[in-house]
Design a protein around this motif. Structure first.
Motif: not given
Length: 234
Positions: A89-98, A121-134
């Motif tokens: 499995e893999a997970a993607l973290l869309s890190t946030q300031p602070n 990461a592009c500054p104007e884009h926001e995605n789900p904070l945590i994503q996961k895939i098999a």
């Protein structure tokens, strides 16, 4: 151009609780000529001892992709979000300031092995904070992309990440989105061929390759192969 970055050339660390191989400058390993490649900032393979943890830390504005190769990990942030990620499995973290993030090997008796990528990461884009895939064992999987095509993880950058699981003798062809890509062998041996028949590079387990100004790429497995192709037009 296809230029190898062999496993032996990479930076290495052994802290007892952590063993690591660094493709680019990271932590104590520093090479001013290897600060990343296009928007790919970090490409590490790390082994955490049973029960070991990375304590909470903050990140620059990056997407952090973790592909678990052995064991089970838990990722937590200081906002109370968490995800468990097992082998395959893999997970993607869309890190946030602070916001701080931690990683834990959930097993008390087995090591955790994983690949970790950081992508600007592009500054104007926001995605789900945590994503996961098999990931599974299919020969080709689009692991991550800018728009989440084919149920892939969605990145905040114009990058496409492909996961390959080829049998010996199998090949996979790609049309690249731009002038740069990076190929990483996780397990196994392969030949990488550019659009020009003279552009060819052989890789063994743990090797990578910088790909520059190639419109197409063909990957031929010489042994059973698990690999990542990171298509980096920007």
């Amino acid at each position: 151009m296809i230029k190898s970055r062999t496993a032996q050339e990479c930076g290495k660390a052994d802290f007892g609780w952590l063993q690591a191989r660094y493709t680019f400058s990271f932590g104590h390993y520093f090479d001013p000529k290897l600060m990343g490649y296009a928007s790919l900032r970090v490409l590490n393979q790390e082994i955490l001892a049973p029960g070991a943890s990375f304590q909470p830390r903050t990140y620059p504005r990056v997407d952090v992709l973790n592909l678990v190769l052995q064991g089970e990990a838990e990722y937590r942030d200081s906002e109370g979000n968490s995800v468990r990620v097992s082998v395959g499995e893999a997970a993607l973290l869309s890190t946030q300031p602070n916001v701080s993030y931690s990683e834990h090997n959930l097993s008390a008796n087995k090591p955790l092995t994983r690949m970790q990528l950081w992508l600007d990461a592009c500054p104007e884009h926001e995605n789900p904070l945590i994503q996961k895939i098999a990931v599974g064992n299919q020969r080709h999987l689009l692991l991550a992309s800018p728009t989440g095509d084919d149920n892939s993880l969605q990145l905040r950058q114009q990058v496409w990440i492909h996961h390959l699981n080829l049998k010996a003798g199998e090949k996979q062809e790609f049309t690249l989105h731009g002038p740069r890509a990076y190929l990483q062998s996780i397990h196994g041996q392969a030949d990488a061929l550019g659009g020009n028949s003279d552009t060819r590079q052989s890789l063994v387990c743990g090797d990578g390759a910088f790909i520059h100004q190639e419109q197409t790429l063909t990957i031929i497995a010489r042994t059973p192969l698990q690999a990542l192709l990171i298509d980096l037009p920007v």
